[in-house]
Write an enzyme that holds these catalytic residues in place. Structure first.
Site, PDB file in Angstrom:
ATOM      1  N   ASP A  29       0.790  -1.240  -0.011  1.00 54.51           N
ATOM      2  CA  ASP A  29       0.042  -0.149   0.124  1.00 54.51           C
ATOM      3  C   ASP A  29       0.780   1.390  -0.163  1.00 54.51           C
ATOM      4  OD1 ASP A  29      -1.884  -2.198   0.125  1.00 54.51           O
ATOM      5  OD2 ASP A  29      -2.755  -1.182   2.218  1.00 54.51           O
ATOM      6  N   HIS A  64     -17.571   3.015   1.034  1.00 55.44           N
ATOM      7  CA  HIS A  64     -16.804   1.652   1.345  1.00 55.44           C
ATOM      8  C   HIS A  64     -17.135   1.675   3.265  1.00 55.44           C
ATOM      9  CE1 HIS A  64     -13.742  -1.420   3.044  1.00 55.44           C
ATOM     10  NE2 HIS A  64     -14.121  -1.843   1.959  1.00 55.44           N
ATOM     11  N   LYS A  93      -7.019  -5.152  -2.983  1.00 54.09           N
ATOM     12  CA  LYS A  93      -7.594  -5.619  -1.759  1.00 54.09           C
ATOM     13  C   LYS A  93      -8.627  -4.461  -1.290  1.00 54.09           C
ATOM     14  CE  LYS A  93      -3.809  -4.300   1.398  1.00 54.09           C
ATOM     15  NZ  LYS A  93      -4.874  -3.385   2.001  1.00 54.09           N
ATOM     16  N   CYS A 111      -1.767  -2.594   7.821  1.00 58.41           N
ATOM     17  CA  CYS A 111      -1.862  -3.624   6.652  1.00 58.41           C
ATOM     18  C   CYS A 111      -0.689  -4.366   6.353  1.00 58.41           C
ATOM     19  CB  CYS A 111      -2.253  -2.965   5.154  1.00 58.41           C
ATOM     20  SG  CYS A 111      -3.951  -2.292   5.252  1.00 58.41           S
TER      21      CYS A 111
HETATM   22  C1  VGL Z   1      -4.658   0.672   5.646  1.00 60.53           C
HETATM   23  C2  VGL Z   1      -6.372   1.611   7.248  1.00 60.53           C
HETATM   24  C3  VGL Z   1      -7.171   1.668   6.229  1.00 60.53           C
HETATM   25  C4  VGL Z   1      -3.201   0.342   5.446  1.00 60.53           C
HETATM   26  C5  VGL Z   1      -5.692   0.628   4.855  1.00 60.53           C
HETATM   27  O1  VGL Z   1      -2.752   0.282   4.335  1.00 60.53           O
HETATM   28  O2  VGL Z   1      -2.524   0.175   6.547  1.00 60.53           O
HETATM   29  N1  VGL Z   1      -4.867   1.072   7.034  1.00 60.53           N
HETATM   30  N2  VGL Z   1      -6.698   1.025   4.982  1.00 60.53           N
END
Ligand code: VGL
Ligand code: ZN
Length: 210
Positions: free
Chosen positions: A15, A59, A113, A158
Site C-alpha cells: 500500500d 466503503h 484488496k 496492513c
Molecule cells: C490501511 C487503514 C485503512 C493500511 C488501509 O494500508 O494500513 N490502514 N486502510
C-alpha cells in the site's frame, strides 16, 4: 541480524499509495520515507509483489458511510469491530495510485484488496472477516515462494495484519521495520509487536539483508 535473501523469498510491498503519504487522505507520518528504504532492499529479491488498497465509494470502512460517525472511531459490523477511516484509496482516484516515486517495474503481481463494499481488508491474505481470501496465499504457494518479507504502509495495520496471516498460513514472515511507517492509533504499534512476537514474525532492518 544478518539475513541472506534466497530464491524462494518474496518482497511484498504493502500500500505505498498517495493517500497514505503526506498530503493524502489518510497520511501516515513520514509515509513517503519508506520509498527509499524499499528501493534499497528490492535489488536483493528475485520476486516482488505490490498491494494496493482499493475501496469502492461508500466503503464500509469510511466514517462518511455511517451517519454521526467520525474517522478513527470503532464500530461493530457483521464481522466484528471495524475502525473507521477517512475516505481513502477510492478505486480509480489519484489517492489510490502508487506514489509517483515508487519505482518497482520488476513487480510480478499487483494485488488489490478491500474492493468489496461490505468488508474491509487490512491483510493481503484475508479480508477483515478473517475468512474471505484474496488469493495471495495460493499464488505464493503455486510459485513455491515460502518466505515473505514485508515493507510499506502501515506497519501497525496492513503490513502487520499481512505478516501475521502469513505465519498463520505457514509462511515464514519478516517485517523490514525501517521500510515501514505506522499509523499508531490507541496502542496499535505495541499491540502488533506483541502479536509478531507470539506468532514468530521476525523484525529486521534493510541493512541486515545480503
Ligand atoms: C490501511 C487503514 C485503512 C493500511 C488501509 O494500508 O494500513 N490502514 N486502510
Ligand atoms: Zn483502506
Amino acid at each position: 541480524m544478518n539475513m541472506q535473501v534466497q530464491a524462494q523469498d518474496v518482497l511484498v510491498v504493502i500500500d505505498v499509495q498517495n493517500d497514505f503519504c503526506p498530503g493524502g487522505a489518510l497520511a501516515v507520518a513520514g509515509g513517503d520515507a519508506v520509498i527509499d528504504a524499499i528501493h534499497a532492499v528490492a535489488p536483493h529479491f528475485d520476486h516482488v509483489v505490490l498491494t494496493q488498497d482499493w475501496h469502492t465509494p461508500g466503503h464500509i470502512s469510511f466514517a462518511s458511510s455511517h451517519a454521526g460517525r467520525k474517522p478513527f472511531e470503532s464500530i461493530d459490523v457483521r464481522y466484528g469491530a471495524q475502525t473507521l477511516w477517512p475516505d481513502h484509496c477510492v478505486q480509480g482516484t489519484a489517492g489510490a495510485e502508487f506514489h509517483p516515486r515508487l519505482h518497482l517495474p520488476q513487480a510480478e503481481l499487483i494485488l488489490r484488496k478491500g474492493f468489496r463494499r461490505e468488508i474491509d481488508s487490512y491483510s493481503a491474505f484475508f479480508e477483515n472477516d478473517k475468512e474471505t481470501r484474496t488469493g495471495l496465499a495460493s499464488y505464493l504457494q503455486e510459485r513455491r515462494l515460502t518466505r515473505v518479507f514485508f515493507a510499506g504502509l502501515a506497519y501497525d495495520y496492513c503490513v502487520g495484519y499481512s505478516a501475521l496471516d502469513a505465519r498463520r498460513l505457514g509462511f515464514d514472515a519478516v517485517v523490514l521495520r525501517d521500510a515501514c511507517r505506522a499509523i499508531d492509533l490507541n496502542g496499535s504499534v505495541d499491540a502488533i509487536e506483541a502479536e509478531f512476537h507470539a506468532a514468530g514474525v521476525l523484525l529486521a532492518e534493510g541493512k541486515d539483508l545480503s
